[in-house]
Design a protein around this motif. Structure first.
Motif, PDB file in Angstrom:
ATOM      1  N   MET A  53       0.845  -1.178   0.000  1.00  0.00           N
ATOM      2  CA  MET A  53       0.000   0.000   0.000  1.00  0.00           C
ATOM      3  C   MET A  53       0.893   1.246   0.000  1.00  0.00           C
ATOM      4  SD  MET A  53      -3.281   0.750   2.425  1.00  0.00           S
ATOM      5  CE  MET A  53      -3.848  -0.885   2.056  1.00  0.00           C
ATOM      6  N   PRO A  54       0.671   2.172  -0.916  1.00  0.00           N
ATOM      7  CA  PRO A  54       1.512   3.378  -0.955  1.00  0.00           C
ATOM      8  C   PRO A  54       1.413   4.193   0.340  1.00  0.00           C
ATOM      9  CG  PRO A  54       0.203   3.180  -2.959  1.00  0.00           C
ATOM     10  CD  PRO A  54      -0.289   2.134  -2.010  1.00  0.00           C
ATOM     11  N   ARG A  55       2.535   4.812   0.674  1.00  0.00           N
ATOM     12  CA  ARG A  55       2.600   5.630   1.885  1.00  0.00           C
ATOM     13  C   ARG A  55       3.294   6.943   1.532  1.00  0.00           C
ATOM     14  NH1 ARG A  55       5.186   2.786   6.785  1.00  0.00           N
ATOM     15  NH2 ARG A  55       6.597   2.251   5.123  1.00  0.00           N
ATOM     16  N   HIS A  56       2.770   8.035   2.072  1.00  0.00           N
ATOM     17  CA  HIS A  56       3.342   9.363   1.872  1.00  0.00           C
ATOM     18  C   HIS A  56       3.583   9.985   3.243  1.00  0.00           C
ATOM     19  CE1 HIS A  56       2.257   9.038  -2.341  1.00  0.00           C
ATOM     20  NE2 HIS A  56       1.061   8.660  -1.958  1.00  0.00           N
ATOM     21  N   CYS A  57       4.687  10.716   3.363  1.00  0.00           N
ATOM     22  CA  CYS A  57       5.029  11.354   4.631  1.00  0.00           C
ATOM     23  C   CYS A  57       5.169  12.853   4.403  1.00  0.00           C
ATOM     24  CB  CYS A  57       6.323  10.777   5.190  1.00  0.00           C
ATOM     25  SG  CYS A  57       6.196   9.009   5.547  1.00  0.00           S
ATOM     26  N   PHE A  58       4.691  13.615   5.375  1.00  0.00           N
ATOM     27  CA  PHE A  58       4.649  15.064   5.262  1.00  0.00           C
ATOM     28  C   PHE A  58       5.179  15.706   6.540  1.00  0.00           C
ATOM     29  CE2 PHE A  58       1.283  13.296   2.729  1.00  0.00           C
ATOM     30  CZ  PHE A  58       1.259  14.066   1.582  1.00  0.00           C
ATOM     31  N   ALA A  59       5.626  16.961   6.416  1.00  0.00           N
ATOM     32  CA  ALA A  59       6.066  17.742   7.567  1.00  0.00           C
ATOM     33  C   ALA A  59       5.340  19.087   7.574  1.00  0.00           C
ATOM     34  CB  ALA A  59       7.573  17.970   7.520  1.00  0.00           C
ATOM     35  N   LEU A  60       5.156  19.613   8.774  1.00  0.00           N
ATOM     36  CA  LEU A  60       4.521  20.909   8.986  1.00  0.00           C
ATOM     37  C   LEU A  60       4.948  21.392  10.363  1.00  0.00           C
ATOM     38  CD1 LEU A  60       2.227  23.008   8.145  1.00  0.00           C
ATOM     39  CD2 LEU A  60       0.703  21.570   9.481  1.00  0.00           C
TER      40      LEU A  60
ATOM     41  N   GLU B 180     -16.836  14.599  10.065  1.00  0.00           N
ATOM     42  CA  GLU B 180     -16.902  14.934   8.641  1.00  0.00           C
ATOM     43  C   GLU B 180     -15.511  14.947   8.011  1.00  0.00           C
ATOM     44  OE1 GLU B 180     -20.104  17.364  10.837  1.00  0.00           O
ATOM     45  OE2 GLU B 180     -17.971  16.950  11.113  1.00  0.00           O
ATOM     46  N   ILE B 181     -14.509  15.310   8.800  1.00  0.00           N
ATOM     47  CA  ILE B 181     -13.143  15.336   8.285  1.00  0.00           C
ATOM     48  C   ILE B 181     -12.644  13.906   8.086  1.00  0.00           C
ATOM     49  CG2 ILE B 181     -10.781  16.108   8.714  1.00  0.00           C
ATOM     50  CD1 ILE B 181     -12.984  18.324   8.126  1.00  0.00           C
ATOM     51  N   LYS B 182     -12.913  13.041   9.065  1.00  0.00           N
ATOM     52  CA  LYS B 182     -12.521  11.637   8.933  1.00  0.00           C
ATOM     53  C   LYS B 182     -13.183  11.016   7.705  1.00  0.00           C
ATOM     54  CE  LYS B 182     -12.413   7.210  11.323  1.00  0.00           C
ATOM     55  NZ  LYS B 182     -12.715   6.450  12.540  1.00  0.00           N
ATOM     56  N   THR B 183     -14.465  11.280   7.519  1.00  0.00           N
ATOM     57  CA  THR B 183     -15.186  10.743   6.361  1.00  0.00           C
ATOM     58  C   THR B 183     -14.565  11.231   5.062  1.00  0.00           C
ATOM     59  OG1 THR B 183     -17.245  10.584   7.618  1.00  0.00           O
ATOM     60  CG2 THR B 183     -17.439  10.668   5.213  1.00  0.00           C
ATOM     61  N   SER B 184     -14.240  12.515   5.008  1.00  0.00           N
ATOM     62  CA  SER B 184     -13.623  13.096   3.811  1.00  0.00           C
ATOM     63  C   SER B 184     -12.280  12.447   3.496  1.00  0.00           C
ATOM     64  CB  SER B 184     -13.450  14.604   4.005  1.00  0.00           C
ATOM     65  OG  SER B 184     -12.678  15.159   2.983  1.00  0.00           O
ATOM     66  N   ILE B 185     -11.477  12.230   4.517  1.00  0.00           N
ATOM     67  CA  ILE B 185     -10.159  11.620   4.342  1.00  0.00           C
ATOM     68  C   ILE B 185     -10.305  10.202   3.775  1.00  0.00           C
ATOM     69  CG2 ILE B 185      -8.167  10.716   5.616  1.00  0.00           C
ATOM     70  CD1 ILE B 185      -8.489  13.205   7.489  1.00  0.00           C
TER      71      ILE B 185
ATOM     72  N   ASN C 186      -5.106   4.988   6.187  1.00  0.00           N
ATOM     73  CA  ASN C 186      -4.610   5.226   7.543  1.00  0.00           C
ATOM     74  C   ASN C 186      -3.830   6.532   7.545  1.00  0.00           C
ATOM     75  OD1 ASN C 186      -4.238   4.620  10.309  1.00  0.00           O
ATOM     76  ND2 ASN C 186      -2.195   3.860   9.886  1.00  0.00           N
ATOM     77  N   MET C 187      -3.924   7.241   8.648  1.00  0.00           N
ATOM     78  CA  MET C 187      -3.201   8.494   8.795  1.00  0.00           C
ATOM     79  C   MET C 187      -2.772   8.622  10.249  1.00  0.00           C
ATOM     80  SD  MET C 187      -4.527  12.394   8.104  1.00  0.00           S
ATOM     81  CE  MET C 187      -4.564  12.247   6.320  1.00  0.00           C
TER      82      MET C 187
ATOM     83  N   MET D  50       3.492  13.591   9.435  1.00  0.00           N
ATOM     84  CA  MET D  50       2.282  12.841   9.130  1.00  0.00           C
ATOM     85  C   MET D  50       2.610  11.703   8.176  1.00  0.00           C
ATOM     86  SD  MET D  50      -1.399  14.089   7.585  1.00  0.00           S
ATOM     87  CE  MET D  50      -0.726  14.855   6.124  1.00  0.00           C
ATOM     88  N   ILE D  51       2.112  10.522   8.511  1.00  0.00           N
ATOM     89  CA  ILE D  51       2.208   9.347   7.645  1.00  0.00           C
ATOM     90  C   ILE D  51       0.810   9.086   7.106  1.00  0.00           C
ATOM     91  CG2 ILE D  51       2.757   6.894   7.497  1.00  0.00           C
ATOM     92  CD1 ILE D  51       4.492   7.325  10.047  1.00  0.00           C
ATOM     93  N   MET D  52       0.710   8.988   5.795  1.00  0.00           N
ATOM     94  CA  MET D  52      -0.577   8.780   5.157  1.00  0.00           C
ATOM     95  C   MET D  52      -0.472   7.555   4.255  1.00  0.00           C
ATOM     96  SD  MET D  52      -2.743  11.705   3.141  1.00  0.00           S
ATOM     97  CE  MET D  52      -1.949  11.611   1.540  1.00  0.00           C
TER      98      MET D  52
END
Length: 113
Positions: A1-8, A30-35, A42-43, A54-56
């Motif tokens: 499963m592809p995974r993307h990582c982000f920083a903020l 509503e945010i969880k549903t949108s995601i 998984n996030m 963040m791991i997505m």
């Protein structure tokens, strides 16, 4: 499963950081549903000091552009994102208006020879 990582980064204020974490402990449904509808399976978000990571994990057909369009058309997502800017600040090398910056994978134990 592809995974993307982000920083903020977060604004360097302990009270604001506590509020930010509270919002995420009690996230808006509503945010969880949108995601999930966008293809995120998984996030997870981690914090050290003011830096967030963040791991997505996403489905094979996940598309960043499609998610961006979906988010722009969802009033609750726009409300959430506007609220979160109170707590967030872009990392120094982010593009103007960019929040979460996609990170490059530079090492994987599974690919180590």
């Amino acid at each position: 499963m592809p995974r993307h990582c982000f920083a903020l980064d977060l604004v360097d204020d302990p009270n604001l950081i506590a509020e930010y974490e509270a919002y995420h402990r009690n996230g808006w449904p509503e945010i969880k549903t949108s995601i999930i509808k966008a293809g995120v399976t998984n996030m997870e978000i981690y914090r050290t000091g003011t830096r967030l990571f963040m791991i997505m994990e996403v489905t094979g057909d996940f598309d960043f552009d499609r998610k961006e369009i979906m988010d722009a058309q969802n009033p609750k997502v726009r409300e959430w994102e506007k609220l979160m800017w109170k707590y967030q600040q872009a990392i120094p090398w982010a593009k103007p208006g960019e929040k979460w910056v996609l990170m490059n994978n530079i090492y994987s134990l599974n690919n180590f020879i």
